[in-house]
Design an enzyme around this catalytic site. Structure first.
Site, PDB file in Angstrom:
ATOM      1  N   GLY A  90     136.907 -33.310 130.512  1.00  0.00           N
ATOM      2  CA  GLY A  90     137.316 -34.429 129.736  1.00  0.00           C
ATOM      3  C   GLY A  90     136.107 -35.314 129.676  1.00  0.00           C
ATOM      4  N   LEU A  95     152.086 -30.826 127.572  1.00  0.00           N
ATOM      5  CA  LEU A  95     153.099 -31.754 127.733  1.00  0.00           C
ATOM      6  C   LEU A  95     153.647 -31.909 129.288  1.00  0.00           C
ATOM      7  CD1 LEU A  95     155.002 -30.107 124.382  1.00  0.00           C
ATOM      8  CD2 LEU A  95     153.640 -32.118 124.875  1.00  0.00           C
ATOM      9  N   LYS A  96     153.401 -31.079 130.011  1.00  0.00           N
ATOM     10  CA  LYS A  96     153.858 -31.370 131.421  1.00  0.00           C
ATOM     11  C   LYS A  96     155.303 -31.461 131.428  1.00  0.00           C
ATOM     12  CE  LYS A  96     149.652 -33.162 133.598  1.00  0.00           C
ATOM     13  NZ  LYS A  96     148.529 -33.049 132.443  1.00  0.00           N
ATOM     14  N   ILE A 141     165.678 -30.409 131.668  1.00  0.00           N
ATOM     15  CA  ILE A 141     166.627 -29.313 131.916  1.00  0.00           C
ATOM     16  C   ILE A 141     166.188 -28.251 131.057  1.00  0.00           C
ATOM     17  CG2 ILE A 141     168.305 -30.907 132.546  1.00  0.00           C
ATOM     18  CD1 ILE A 141     169.435 -30.424 129.450  1.00  0.00           C
ATOM     19  N   PRO A 142     166.156 -26.928 131.330  1.00  0.00           N
ATOM     20  CA  PRO A 142     165.843 -25.661 130.483  1.00  0.00           C
ATOM     21  C   PRO A 142     166.173 -25.585 129.076  1.00  0.00           C
ATOM     22  CG  PRO A 142     167.039 -25.146 132.585  1.00  0.00           C
ATOM     23  CD  PRO A 142     167.241 -26.479 132.696  1.00  0.00           C
ATOM     24  N   LYS A 198     142.181 -29.949 124.396  1.00  0.00           N
ATOM     25  CA  LYS A 198     143.543 -30.424 125.178  1.00  0.00           C
ATOM     26  C   LYS A 198     143.999 -31.643 124.504  1.00  0.00           C
ATOM     27  CE  LYS A 198     143.948 -31.767 129.628  1.00  0.00           C
ATOM     28  NZ  LYS A 198     145.018 -32.702 129.804  1.00  0.00           N
TER      29      LYS A 198
END
Ligand code: C5P
Length: 231
Positions: free
Chosen positions: A209, A62-63, A67-68, A34
């Site tokens: 992690g 990227l979380k 906007i779409p 990741k």
């Protein structure tokens, strides 16, 4: 599923040499990494391409919460790098999740995963932002919304996995961070659990992690996680 591909090691570090050192130490056994915003910003996207060229799968965390149109662009960029997974915030609603899923169609290997409630959040933290339902209720609501929008799966804490498997169905990906080996004090998750418990509860993948990357012997720690899942 190949157990080595069920374990995703989080490269939470701030430079390419440090990341490459971890990847080299983990060797062939670790197949899935990741990369989050810290390393992506510090090391640049070529690192992703290089990991993919080495035969590794990459979860690009990227979380996305935008906007779409911008979400779709970022998902296309992730797909072009060869990423296998990318994350979008389900709290952003149906439109951004659907935009992410639509953009990912051009990349058959790319899976869109929705973030529900981050594992560090408690019911009190949710109340602070005006969510009066419990974390578990909010997770299930957002996960259902994510599936309706076409997401391939969700990120969920180990404790939420069992409640999600039923509503989401057997083919949904359930990717679970917030896990640590018994006795490991490196994690500060509000709701931690072991890799074995997470998989037993229905997780398709776990994210580890520091349990691995900060171990004195990362390869041995990875192996321990792996054998804890499949003895
Ligand atoms: O704690 P650990 O080092 O195992 O964290 C690995 C990954 O799990 C991090 O990259 C982070 O994105 C994710 N995580 C999370 N919620 C937390 C802690 C970590 O989603 N509370």
């Amino acid at each position: 599923m190949d157990p080595n591909k069920q374990i995703i090691v989080a490269l939470d570090c701030d430079s390419r040499p440090v990341a490459e050192d971890i990847v080299a130490r983990l060797g062939e056994e670790c197949r899935f990494y990741k990369v989050g915003l810290e390393l992506l910003t510090a090391a640049g996207p070529d690192l992703i391409k290089d990991l993919v060229a080495q035969g590794k799968e990459v979860f690009l965390d990227l979380k996305l919460f935008e906007i779409p149109n911008s979400v779709a662009g970022a998902v296309r960029a992730a797909g072009a790098l060869g990423a296998s997974m990318v994350t979008v915030h389900s709290m952003g609603g149906t439109a951004i999740m659907a935009a992410a899923v639509d953009a990912a169609r051009a990349f058959p290997e790319l899976r869109v995963l929705a973030l529900t409630v981050v594992t560090s959040m408690t019911d009190a933290d949710l109340a602070d932002i005006g969510v009066t339902d419990s974390a578990e209720e909010q997770v299930v609501r957002l996960a259902r919304l994510a599936r309706k929008a076409g997401c391939h799966g969700v990120i969920a804490s180990p404790q939420d996995v069992a409640a999600l498997r039923g509503p989401l169905g057997s083919d949904a990906l359930l990717v679970t961070p917030g896990v640590a080996l018994p006795g490991d004090s490196s994690a500060e998750h509000a709701r931690p659990d072991t890799p074995r418990a997470a998989v037993a509860a229905g997780a398709s993948h776990i994210v580890v992690g520091r349990t691995v990357t900060r171990a004195a012997d990362p390869a041995a720690a990875f192996h321990l996680v792996r054998t804890s899942i499949v003895p």
